[in-house]
Design a protein around this motif. Structure first.
Motif, PDB file in Angstrom:
ATOM      1  N   SER A 175      42.072  44.924  49.002  1.00  0.00           N
ATOM      2  CA  SER A 175      42.128  45.396  47.521  1.00  0.00           C
ATOM      3  C   SER A 175      41.846  46.796  47.831  1.00  0.00           C
ATOM      4  O   SER A 175      42.512  47.578  46.831  1.00  0.00           O
ATOM      5  N   ASP A 191      47.729  42.202  43.554  1.00  0.00           N
ATOM      6  CA  ASP A 191      46.502  41.753  44.195  1.00  0.00           C
ATOM      7  C   ASP A 191      46.418  39.878  44.032  1.00  0.00           C
ATOM      8  O   ASP A 191      47.029  39.578  42.729  1.00  0.00           O
ATOM      9  N   GLU A 192      45.424  39.239  44.515  1.00  0.00           N
ATOM     10  CA  GLU A 192      45.586  37.793  44.409  1.00  0.00           C
ATOM     11  C   GLU A 192      45.235  37.186  42.904  1.00  0.00           C
ATOM     12  O   GLU A 192      44.282  36.471  42.910  1.00  0.00           O
TER      13      GLU A 192
HETATM   14 MG   LIG Z   1      40.390  41.612  47.058  1.00  0.00          MG
END
Ligand SMILES: [Mg+2]
Ligand SMILES: Nc1ncnc2c1ncn2[C@@H]1O[C@H](COP(=O)(O)OP(=O)(O)OP(=O)(O)O)[C@@H](O)[C@H]1O
Lengths: 278, 243
Positions: B62, B167-168
């Protein structure tokens, strides 16, 4: 220069954020925008009761307007100061209040404090509009001075924005700033001739004369306060209905420009570190 | 897109106490430890490819994405790319909970750099893709987390970025939406755009990505074709030999 261009490119975002503030502000209230009048009105009542009725402070009548109403005289100084104080305090908290945005999305961060100037300014415009109506009803011939009033309002907004930019950065690094500033703002208001005329300060100052053997008087020191100049100009235009004192007006402009430039510089320098420091 | 020798340092304060008093008590020397979340990471992402970023929790994925999105600025190294970048870093980032979905589309779009005209033009497309038509005038605080993501993702892809960084967040979407997204990534690729995504789901990375990079404790371990990188990563995990 490149920075200014980037800020200019974000003006649509700035407008949207300002609208968000304005729309969200009185959502789910019955009286809506009228709430923005309640605060100054309540202060006006209290100050008028205490300072005009009990302590018997008597500002000079407006010259040449001939107005002699304490409450109106008070509002001409109180509304600008309330705007200033609100912009500084809300602008200061704007970065901390939008942690989610700052840490997740890239955009020119400066729009956050500036949007507060916009939303508080919108309320102020509304309040000043009401004040002008009151002035007209009371018999002031205020119309020719309105363009200059708007210019002065703009200068005050620039001044407040500059200070808000500096404090917004300070507040991210030291969370004490907000508590500190709310006290300072109270003291600042009493150090500005809003609820009492500056003639009272002048009388005291004359009593002491030059300080420590110099020619500097208490009044000179008192008048360093930029808000004193702003309040003076607003009263000259709105209450007295005459040309503002050129020296006062010029100092307003200089203060506004200088503080805004410093604010811009400080903000720009620390902008990149803000996301991490939060 | 090129990422060269990127390092990112965080200061870890022992007493995270941001007050003037503690600053004065500390004196001039502030008590902190440097923590390098990224150490000399460098790789290249080919234009028009889908790129996966994998690694265990806390490995700096991240952080790297935030450097790409200009939210953090790396201490050393350079990130160069061509075109416009849009990042979707967290569920509902940039949404205002009290405002309706409709208002949030406009707000979020303008935060991501779209003009009002562009948003109006794409409004229907955004709403359609998100599949939350029914709730578009509800405040988004009443949305489910999946709906948040749907709306956020729909706005982000309609910004027309040349590079999309995700991002996830897609993990909370349902199967139908994930399939829709996967299809969108394929479309993106066909249009010559680049997608960089972080995921813990190795299958979806294997499926969607051409190449992948594996980060571990802030260091780049391996970069290359997705399959090889994933295999290497899985093998490094304890218990992998049993599988
Ligand atoms: Mg992360
Ligand atoms: N603002 C910050 N201040 C201090 N340390 C941070 C900060 N942001 C991230 N870190 C540290 O950097 C490291 C990497 O974090 P990062 O969020 O990039 O991990 P990640 O790979 O995304 O993990 P996950 O798979 O759990 O999402 C972590 O050890 C984290 O504690």
């Amino acid at each position: 220069m490149r920075y200014l261009k980037e800020v200019l490119q974000s003006r649509e975002l700035l407008a949207n954020l300002t609208l968000r503030e304005i729309r969200g502000q009185y959502k789910r209230t019955i009286f809506g925008q009228l709430w923005s009048l309640v605060n100054p009105l309540a202060s006006m009542l209290v100050y008028t009761l205490v300072f005009a009725f009990i302590i018997r402070v008597q500002p000079e009548a407006g010259d040449p307007s001939g107005l002699d109403i304490f409450a109106v005289w008070l509002l001409c100084g109180l509304l600008p100061f309330a705007f200033f104080s609100n912009v500084v305090q809300q602008g200061m908290g704007s970065i901390l209040g939008n942690v989610g945005l700052v840490q997740k999305v890239y955009f020119a961060r400066i729009v956050l404090p500036l949007s507060k100037v916009g939303s508080v300014g919108y309320n102020w415009l509304f309040e000043m509009g009401v004040l002008v109506v009151v002035l007209v009803i009371c018999g002031a011939f205020v119309w020719p001075w309105l363009p200059l009033v708007v210019v002065t309002m703009f200068l005050l907004a620039v001044f407040a924005a500059g200070l808000a930019l500096i404090l917004a950065v300070a507040n991210v690094h030291f969370r004490d700033t907000q508590y500190f500033v709310s006290i300072i703002m109270q003291i600042w208001m009493y150090l500005t001739p809003i609820i009492y005329p500056i003639s009272l300060v002048a009388t005291q100052s004359d009593k002491y004369g030059g300080l420590f053997g110099t020619s500097v008087t208490i009044l000179d020191i008192y008048r360093i306060n930029p808000m004193e100049r702003f309040v003076a100009v607003f009263r000259q235009l709105l209450y007295d209905n005459r040309w503002p004192n050129p020296q006062d007006f010029l100092l307003c402009a200089i203060w506004a420009l200088a503080v805004f430039c410093v604010g811009l510089w400080v903000f720009r320098r620390s902008e990149k570190g803000l996301a991490e420091a939060l | 897109m090129e990422i060269e020798h990127v390092s990112k340092k965080f200061r870890l304060y022992h007493e995270r106490n941001q007050s003037i008093k503690s600053a004065i008590m500390r004196g001039r020397r502030s008590v902190h430890e440097d923590f390098w979340a990224l150490k000399d990471v460098g790789f290249e992402v080919p234009v028009g490819s889908t790129f996966g970023l994998i690694g265990s929790n806390g490995s700096g994925k991240s952080t790297l994405l935030k450097c790409l999105a200009k939210i953090y600025y790396p201490e050393t190294g350079r990130i160069t790319y061509n075109g416009k970048i849009a990042a979707l870093l967290e569920v509902g980032s940039g949404f205002h909970p009290e405002l309706s979905g409709r208002e949030n589309i406009f707000l979020n779009g303008s935060i991501l750099g779209m003009s009002k005209k562009e948003i109006t033009g794409k409004f229907d497309e955004i709403v359609n893709f998100s599949g939350v038509e029914q709730f578009i005038d509800q405040p988004v605080k009443n949305y489910s987390s999946g709906m948040y993501v749907r709306l956020g993702f729909s706005v982000a892809i309609n910004v027309n970025p040349d590079i999309l960084v995700v991002d996830e967040v897609l993990a909370v979407g349902d199967t139908e939406f994930q399939a829709k997204c996967a299809q969108k990534f394929v479309d993106f690729k066909n249009e010559g755009r680049t997608v960089i995504l972080v995921s813990h789901s190795m299958e979806s990375v294997r499926e969607m990505c051409d190449s992948a990079a594996w980060l571990s404790h802030g260091e780049l371990v391996k970069v290359g074709p997705a399959d090889e990188t994933i295999t290497a990563y899985l093998e490094s995990l304890p218990g992998a030999s049993a599988a």
